[in-house]
Scaffold this active site. Structure first.
Site, PDB file in Angstrom:
ATOM      1  N   THR A  28       0.846  -1.187   0.000  1.00 16.30           N
ATOM      2  CA  THR A  28       0.000   0.000   0.000  1.00 16.30           C
ATOM      3  C   THR A  28       0.886   1.244   0.000  1.00 16.30           C
ATOM      4  OG1 THR A  28      -1.819  -1.110   1.152  1.00 16.30           O
ATOM      5  CG2 THR A  28      -1.728   1.285   1.333  1.00 16.30           C
ATOM      6  N   THR A  31       4.352   4.325  -3.847  1.00 12.43           N
ATOM      7  CA  THR A  31       5.333   3.526  -4.601  1.00 12.43           C
ATOM      8  C   THR A  31       4.771   2.156  -4.930  1.00 12.43           C
ATOM      9  OG1 THR A  31       7.066   4.690  -3.369  1.00 12.43           O
ATOM     10  CG2 THR A  31       7.737   2.799  -4.684  1.00 12.43           C
ATOM     11  N   ALA A  85       7.979   1.720   1.643  1.00 13.74           N
ATOM     12  CA  ALA A  85       8.357   2.023   3.026  1.00 13.74           C
ATOM     13  C   ALA A  85       8.455   3.524   3.181  1.00 13.74           C
ATOM     14  CB  ALA A  85       9.691   1.364   3.380  1.00 13.74           C
ATOM     15  N   LYS A  96       7.099   1.772   8.440  1.00 16.64           N
ATOM     16  CA  LYS A  96       5.987   1.722   7.513  1.00 16.64           C
ATOM     17  C   LYS A  96       4.709   2.149   8.239  1.00 16.64           C
ATOM     18  CE  LYS A  96       5.437  -1.829   4.891  1.00 16.64           C
ATOM     19  NZ  LYS A  96       5.002  -0.907   3.814  1.00 16.64           N
ATOM     20  N   GLY A  98       2.666   4.935   6.918  1.00 11.21           N
ATOM     21  CA  GLY A  98       2.213   6.263   6.553  1.00 11.21           C
ATOM     22  C   GLY A  98       0.858   6.248   5.872  1.00 11.21           C
ATOM     23  N   GLY A  99       0.566   5.143   5.182  1.00 11.36           N
ATOM     24  CA  GLY A  99      -0.734   5.001   4.523  1.00 11.36           C
ATOM     25  C   GLY A  99      -1.788   4.364   5.403  1.00 11.36           C
ATOM     26  N   GLU A 105      -0.095  -4.955   6.211  1.00 10.71           N
ATOM     27  CA  GLU A 105       1.183  -5.062   5.507  1.00 10.71           C
ATOM     28  C   GLU A 105       2.125  -6.025   6.232  1.00 10.71           C
ATOM     29  OE1 GLU A 105       1.630  -0.718   3.334  1.00 10.71           O
ATOM     30  OE2 GLU A 105       2.155  -0.895   5.443  1.00 10.71           O
ATOM     31  N   LYS A 123      13.607   8.073   0.944  1.00  9.55           N
ATOM     32  CA  LYS A 123      13.231   7.182   2.050  1.00  9.55           C
ATOM     33  C   LYS A 123      14.441   6.514   2.703  1.00  9.55           C
ATOM     34  CE  LYS A 123       9.133   8.254   0.858  1.00  9.55           C
ATOM     35  NZ  LYS A 123       8.160   7.318   0.310  1.00  9.55           N
TER      36      LYS A 123
END
Length: 240
Positions: A28, A31, A85, A96, A98-99, A105, A123
């Site tokens: 997710t 990227t 990431a 990880k 942020g979404g 995940e 990143k």
């Protein structure tokens, strides 16, 4: 070139790890979305894969490209997961979430034989913590959980604001699992393993955005091209 171009380059490189007949985990984020776009083109051209998405956003994206989808319960294990990431260090330790999909995940990544992380050069960090560490937490007792997280993190030398993530509507952000996210602005995490162990002691914390010893390969794209990082404990064959 822009960060968007580098994200696409990393996603293109990751496609080399995908083989016909694989069971894939789809990550997710911006990227990972580049990878889903490219994978959709390969499926359209005849590639046979079945994929488990790590969020509803990714599921809808993949479905729109006619990528065959399944659940993790249908397969139990996967051959490969490709994900992004928010931070990647030299040892392939990650932040990880942020979404907001960190729990799914991590479940999908741990159920995969191999995990490939794709990211642009922004990143890449020497020390984790510049990006606020997300924690998925249950709504019940949120204030108490927040206080205990701050206290135990402080014992590990991590200090900074621990705040509840809010959505566009101003209400607390809700994950696909019906939980909330705490974003912890620690700045520097000198000992990610110790912090991760401490956070596991907090009853209200479902999972942290520290991904330690999970990634096998990191593909970092930037102005100097592609950098491939290999996890310390990984036995992933770098030949593609």
């Amino acid at each position: 070139m822009s960060s968007d171009d580098w994200k696409r380059q990393a996603a293109e490189h990751a496609l080399n790890y995908v083989k016909d007949g694989m069971r894939l985990g789809l990550g997710t984020g911006s990227t990972a979305a580049k990878f889903v776009d490219l994978l959709g083109g390969k499926v359209r051209d005849g590639l046979k894969v079945v994929c488990v998405p790590t969020s509803e956003t990714t599921r809808l994206h993949a479905a729109s490209l006619n990528i065959p989808l399944a659940t993790l319960d249908q397969y139990g294990s996967l051959d490969l997961t490709i994900d992004g990431a928010d931070e990647v260090d030299e040892e392939l330790r990650l932040i990880k979430g942020g979404g907001g999909a960190l729990l799914r995940e991590k479940i999908v990544a741990v159920a995969s034989e191999r995990v490939v992380i794709i990211a642009d050069i922004s990143k890449r960090v020497d020390v984790l913590g510049r990006f606020p560490l997300p924690l998925e937490v249950v709504p019940f007792g949120l204030s108490a959980t927040r206080r205990l997280v701050a206290a135990l993190a402080g014992d590990c030398g991590c200090e900074g604001e621990v705040k509840v993530r809010v959505g566009a509507d101003g209400a607390p952000f809700m994950t696909d699992n019906g939980n909330h996210i705490l974003d912890c602005a620690f700045g520097v995490i000198d000992d990610p393993e110790a912090l991760d162990d401490a956070l596991k002691l907090v009853p209200g914390v479902v999972e942290s955005g520290l991904f330690l010893g999970i990634a096998d390969v990191g593909i970092i794209a930037g102005p100097k091209g592609i950098e491939v990082l290999t996890g310390i404990e990984s036995d992933f064959d770098e030949e593609i």
